[in-house]
Scaffold this active site. Structure first.
Site, PDB file in Angstrom:
ATOM      1  N   LYS A 197     -16.350  10.413   4.545  1.00  0.00           N
ATOM      2  CA  LYS A 197     -17.484   9.505   4.356  1.00  0.00           C
ATOM      3  C   LYS A 197     -17.705   8.627   5.593  1.00  0.00           C
ATOM      4  O   LYS A 197     -18.829   8.497   6.065  1.00  0.00           O
ATOM      5  CB  LYS A 197     -17.239   8.582   3.138  1.00  0.00           C
TER       6      LYS A 197
ATOM      7  N   ARG B 227     -17.507   2.037  -6.611  1.00  0.00           N
ATOM      8  CA  ARG B 227     -16.320   2.790  -7.014  1.00  0.00           C
ATOM      9  C   ARG B 227     -16.082   2.710  -8.512  1.00  0.00           C
ATOM     10  O   ARG B 227     -15.144   3.334  -9.017  1.00  0.00           O
ATOM     11  CB  ARG B 227     -15.089   2.235  -6.299  1.00  0.00           C
TER      12      ARG B 227
ATOM     13  N   ARG C  95      -4.802  11.412  10.081  1.00  0.00           N
ATOM     14  CA  ARG C  95      -5.433  10.125  10.401  1.00  0.00           C
ATOM     15  C   ARG C  95      -4.352   9.075  10.667  1.00  0.00           C
ATOM     16  O   ARG C  95      -4.477   8.266  11.582  1.00  0.00           O
ATOM     17  CB  ARG C  95      -6.346   9.670   9.252  1.00  0.00           C
TER      18      ARG C  95
ATOM     19  N   ARG D 223      -3.398   1.908   9.217  1.00  0.00           N
ATOM     20  CA  ARG D 223      -3.790   1.742   7.815  1.00  0.00           C
ATOM     21  C   ARG D 223      -2.570   1.924   6.939  1.00  0.00           C
ATOM     22  O   ARG D 223      -2.080   3.039   6.787  1.00  0.00           O
ATOM     23  CB  ARG D 223      -4.862   2.778   7.451  1.00  0.00           C
TER      24      ARG D 223
ATOM     25  N   ARG E 209      -4.440   6.529  -4.895  1.00  0.00           N
ATOM     26  CA  ARG E 209      -5.873   6.387  -4.587  1.00  0.00           C
ATOM     27  C   ARG E 209      -6.651   7.524  -5.234  1.00  0.00           C
ATOM     28  O   ARG E 209      -7.769   7.337  -5.713  1.00  0.00           O
ATOM     29  CB  ARG E 209      -6.093   6.362  -3.075  1.00  0.00           C
TER      30      ARG E 209
HETATM   31  P1  ADP Z   1     -10.809   5.654   1.325  1.00  0.00           P
HETATM   32  O1  ADP Z   1     -10.453   6.316   2.613  1.00  0.00           O
HETATM   33  O2  ADP Z   1      -9.727   5.726   0.305  1.00  0.00           O
HETATM   34  O3  ADP Z   1     -12.135   6.036   0.793  1.00  0.00           O
HETATM   35  P2  ADP Z   1     -11.641   2.892   1.942  1.00  0.00           P
HETATM   36  O4  ADP Z   1     -11.432   2.556   3.355  1.00  0.00           O
HETATM   37  O5  ADP Z   1     -13.041   3.098   1.458  1.00  0.00           O
HETATM   38  O6  ADP Z   1     -10.733   4.127   1.624  1.00  0.00           O
HETATM   39  O7  ADP Z   1     -10.972   1.776   0.998  1.00  0.00           O
HETATM   40  C1  ADP Z   1      -9.614   1.422   1.127  1.00  0.00           C
HETATM   41  C2  ADP Z   1      -9.175   0.581  -0.065  1.00  0.00           C
HETATM   42  O8  ADP Z   1      -9.990  -0.613  -0.163  1.00  0.00           O
HETATM   43  C3  ADP Z   1      -9.326   1.248  -1.431  1.00  0.00           C
HETATM   44  O9  ADP Z   1      -8.226   2.084  -1.752  1.00  0.00           O
HETATM   45  C4  ADP Z   1      -9.423   0.012  -2.354  1.00  0.00           C
HETATM   46  O10 ADP Z   1      -8.165  -0.579  -2.569  1.00  0.00           O
HETATM   47  C5  ADP Z   1     -10.236  -0.971  -1.514  1.00  0.00           C
HETATM   48  N1  ADP Z   1     -11.693  -0.831  -1.782  1.00  0.00           N
HETATM   49  C6  ADP Z   1     -12.635  -0.369  -0.919  1.00  0.00           C
HETATM   50  N2  ADP Z   1     -13.847  -0.363  -1.496  1.00  0.00           N
HETATM   51  C7  ADP Z   1     -13.677  -0.811  -2.766  1.00  0.00           C
HETATM   52  C8  ADP Z   1     -14.532  -1.016  -3.877  1.00  0.00           C
HETATM   53  N3  ADP Z   1     -15.849  -0.726  -3.810  1.00  0.00           N
HETATM   54  N4  ADP Z   1     -13.992  -1.482  -5.035  1.00  0.00           N
HETATM   55  C9  ADP Z   1     -12.698  -1.781  -5.123  1.00  0.00           C
HETATM   56  N5  ADP Z   1     -11.829  -1.606  -4.128  1.00  0.00           N
HETATM   57  C10 ADP Z   1     -12.290  -1.131  -2.951  1.00  0.00           C
END
Ligand code: ADP
Length: 189
Positions: free
Chosen positions: A13, A88, A127, A135, A146
């Site tokens: 994404k 989410r 990554r 990260r 996750r």
């Molecule tokens: P991924 O690579 O898992 O899609 P992101 O960088 O989008 O990861 O998000 C990392 C973390 O940040 C998630 O695992 C969650 O803990 C938190 N997070 C991100 N966006 C949201 C959201 N919309 N609602 C709740 N938690 C979120």
């Protein structure tokens, strides 16, 4: 145009959002990036979020909804937004509908980047190597959680958007450029 890039962690994404920013001048709203910035700046929100993120859980809806609401200023929405990592949960999706409607806007496309789960572990591992482990949630154990959260809380949004007839799918198993072409085809159709 306002779109959501949808898919499990590691689907690509963020990569595709960045390409759309470069090619179309849209604005990427990545909640993950916003949260990581808050952590780096050691704000109260960042301190609270860090533990949640490191456990692979979701930050509370109210916090995330407010974050996106504040990010959607008039300049940003004029360019068109790419939501990456939001919504989410169903509550977030409903709040997004209200936020857009309140600004006289609509959601044009929800693009699901489909990938086989088996490749996600490899992608997250590489990554982690490339980013030097910056990260702390990029490891097999947290990824497992996750993914569970994705299946339990986020995947149920797919029927929500299918019903609204704005759900489109692209094959995320292809090369980055090929995925990008497919996304552009969807946006231009
Ligand atoms: P991924 O690579 O898992 O899609 P992101 O960088 O989008 O990861 O998000 C990392 C973390 O940040 C998630 O695992 C969650 O803990 C938190 N997070 C991100 N966006 C949201 C959201 N919309 N609602 C709740 N938690 C979120």
């Amino acid at each position: 145009m306002n779109i959501i890039l949808f898919g499990p962690p590691g689907a690509g994404k963020g990569t595709q959002a960045e390409k759309l920013v470069a090619e179309r001048g849209m604005v990427q709203l990545s909640t993950g990036n916003m949260l990581r910035a808050a952590i780096a700046a050691e704000t109260p929100l960042g301190l609270e979020a860090k533990e949640i993120i490191d456990a692979g859980e979701l930050v509370p809806d109210t916090v995330m909804i407010q974050m996106i609401d504040e990010a959607m200023d008039s300049d940003t929405v004029a360019k068109g937004v790419i939501l990456d990592g939001f919504p989410r949960t169903l509550a977030q999706a409903e709040a997004l509908d209200d936020m857009l409607a309140g600004r006289g806007l609509a959601l044009d496309n929800v693009i699901e980047i489909k990938v086989d789960e088996a490749v996600l572990f490899g992608r997250i591992e590489s990554r982690a190597e490339q980013t030097g482990g910056s990260r702390s949630d990029d490891n097999a154990e947290v990824l497992q959680q996750r993914l569970k959260v994705y299946h339990d809380n986020t995947a149920p949004l797919l029927p929500y958007y299918r019903e609204k007839q704005i759900l489109k799918q692209v094959d995320g198993m292809q090369q980055i450029e090929a995925v990008s072409r497919q996304i552009n085809e969807v946006l231009d159709s």
